[in-house]
Design a protein around this motif. Structure first.
Motif, short mmCIF file in Angstrom:
data_model
loop_
_atom_site.label_atom_id
_atom_site.label_comp_id
_atom_site.label_asym_id
_atom_site.label_seq_id
_atom_site.Cartn_x
_atom_site.Cartn_y
_atom_site.Cartn_z
N LEU A 40 0.84 -1.21 0.00
CA LEU A 40 0.00 0.00 0.00
C LEU A 40 0.87 1.26 0.00
CD1 LEU A 40 -2.53 -1.15 2.78
CD2 LEU A 40 -2.95 -1.12 0.32
N ARG A 50 -8.60 0.45 3.26
CA ARG A 50 -7.70 -0.69 3.19
C ARG A 50 -7.54 -1.27 4.61
NH1 ARG A 50 -8.89 1.05 -0.87
NH2 ARG A 50 -10.37 -0.59 -0.43
N GLN A 82 -5.82 -6.49 2.75
CA GLN A 82 -4.90 -6.45 1.60
C GLN A 82 -3.63 -7.24 1.91
OE1 GLN A 82 -6.96 -3.66 2.03
NE2 GLN A 82 -7.87 -4.47 0.19
#
Lengths: 370, 370
Positions: A35, A126, A164
């Motif tokens: 990320l 996320r 994620q």
């Protein structure tokens, strides 16, 4: 340092579970790789904060990741609306955006709470899991179930929401009490019993190494995550085969509820251990499973220090009536029919959705009188 | 009785929007047809309950549907955690299962609150919308955005969650105050301005019939729902083209916020009307849009009784600085850049993600001084 990567295949929502030593200290670089540019809200509990927060925070800082930290009290009581609101308002107040991440550092309670917050802030941010208990590493951090408890029952409010990235730091387990490690191990054994007899046999031979750490522990966690990931990939929203993961859980949940969720008497994994033994003995009684398989299961669970009989639970005796009431309230009951995971033997579990409540009650009555 | 059906195409989550008269009294049979055997939790507010609850409850009863009713106070203040918890606990306490439905009977607030509850009880129950305002029928009930407000801002907590059925009862609009009908009409006009010049021309010719009811009203609602459904089907989670639906909304939200969400000064649809007029005039100033198109837009909005100038807002004057602050906080801002929906003319809106804050401020300054 041994490490393994398990890929959870869910189309555009696929993600990696990294399993191995040293991942707490690598959290920053690992998250930045998946990320890039994201800021994070780090959610943890007081116990985990004391042991691991400094390591993880320092790693995030080294990777240049801006962090807002939320520390909640340890324990199941944090899975409630008030605490959810607190986490959500903190995340929103820090002005994190959809592309930023909520990071759960802790056991199942933290993962469920933080994951649910990630699911609903700005309709979905996320999410990264850093599970620090064996139970969370092999079970609750995989599969996307998040949520809190209702005043009417556990896990009745929540979302299916995938992370994620999952960082399963095996060395975090070195600080777990043995009883808690064993409780998580009940779920590890479960994966062998559901559909992988060879894994169960491997556990029988290697469980001591799994408990003491090193490559065997990483291997056991990786095979467990793989088993759960495969099941979840096939049935993300639990409309079918995912129900197999509930082996031992219908009995187990009823036992936990009957003990008033008193962790001094029974923790979740211990309930699963007894429930798994019961599911095998019940299957023997129904003529579905060889008696020697049920005995082998009981022997192994006992060897690692897990309870396998209702009478192993300390405190007052439980009643078949009470257990049946809890079984009837279990949310896996669909329009009044009893669904159980039964087995044809080790590694051969199946979903039975036509189990007669009377036979279950008779079975429990006999179990309680032995 | 005229009625139309719009299909929202979202794969396995596709659903129908029924638009027409008499649907409140048919709610039971319509829901039973789509969700046979389901029980429902009916969520509404005190105002709507007074006018429509008996009709809908009687219809559900005739269809043999078990109902639990939750009535919350009317108004935006019900979109908060406490109220969400109340709805969720009532639904769970009624022992509704995943196959049962939450039914939202009311305007946008009720749809957002009830839909979010449906999304999170048991990680997702069935959901039916019965919008009773024009705004809810053409906008908030279509597209699956649900949620509540955070203490830090509106709609910052929620879920994307699609209903199984929407019943847009056009006769429910007969009891709407004219000001509220006009506010909803701002969103109807918006669909023409975004991408359907012929629809806008049709509205110019037929708006009086839309306001008075009958086939023209049904047609206007159906075309609006179709426009939104098409946009949502193409971009469910608002990663791209769905942003076009925000025409007039960046300015509009800033105006609403600057008025402290005081409905006596400005309701949402009025903010959108002024915002839409501003977006067109700003596009003219940037050399993107013919001046006559902006004038036509303003003329039509004025004709139906909507405000089109910041100075139309009663109460103290607003400042460009304050409006810019709100624009900067709008959640559509991504990592600091200003995104606006601008236009090349009627029916030719587009997403501009590189708008200079200075030009916006200069433009607002001039608007405020006229």
């Amino acid at each position: 340092m041994t490490s393994q990567t398990i890929r959870v295949e869910l189309g555009t929502r696929s993600y990696d579970i990294l399993i191995g030593e040293g991942l707490l200290a690598q959290a920053g670089e690992r998250i930045a790789a998946v990320l890039p540019g994201a800021r994070v809200a780090l959610v943890t509990d007081e116990n985990v904060a004391r042991i691991h927060l400094e390591t993880v925070s320092a790693s995030l800082e080294r990777a240049g990741i801006g962090v807002t930290t939320v520390v909640v009290p340890a324990g199941e009581a944090s899975k409630k609306f008030d605490r959810l609101q607190e986490v959500v308002e903190t995340v929103v107040g820090a002005r994190l955006e959809r592309g930023d991440a909520v990071v759960a550092l802790g056991g199942g309670v933290i993962g469920d709470l933080a994951g649910f917050a990630a699911a609903i802030v700005r309709r979905g941010m996320r999410f990264v899991q850093i599970p620090t208990t064996l139970l969370a590493q092999v079970d609750s951090s995989v599969g996307g179930k998040t949520g809190i408890n209702s005043r009417h029952g556990k896990n009745l409010v929540g979302a299916f929401y995938q992370p994620q990235l999952v960082l399963a730091a095996t060395d975090a387990l070195d600080t777990l009490p043995r009883r808690e490690f064993a409780a998580g191990y009940a779920e590890v054994a479960k994966y062998g019993l559901i559909g992988d007899a060879a894994f169960f046999a491997w556990l029988e031979a290697n469980w001591q190494d799994v408990f003491s750490g090193g490559p065997a522990r990483t291997e056991a966690i990786a095979r467990s995550c793989q088993a759960k990931a495969d099941t979840v990939a096939a049935d993300e929203r639990e409309t079918g085969e995912r129900a197999l993961l509930n082996l031992g859980h219908t009995f187990g949940h009823a036992l936990e509820a009957a003990c008033g969720y008193d962790a001094d008497r029974l923790v979740h994994g211990e309930g699963v251990a007894i429930g798994t033994a019961l599911a095998h003995r019940f299957s023997v009684e129904l003529g579905l499973c060889p008696a020697e398989d049920a005995e082998r299961v009981e022997r192994h669970l006992q060897a690692v220090g897990l309870p396998t009989r209702i009478s192993d639970i300390p405190g007052g005796p439980l009643s078949a009536d009470e257990l049946m009431t809890h079984i009837g309230q279990d949310k896996k009951v669909k329009r009044g029919r009893l669904t159980f995971i039964l087995t044809h033997g080790i590694g051969r579990s199946f979903i039975a959705d036509d189990v007669s409540p009377e036979r279950v009650r008779d079975f429990l009555q006999r179990e309680l009188s032995t």
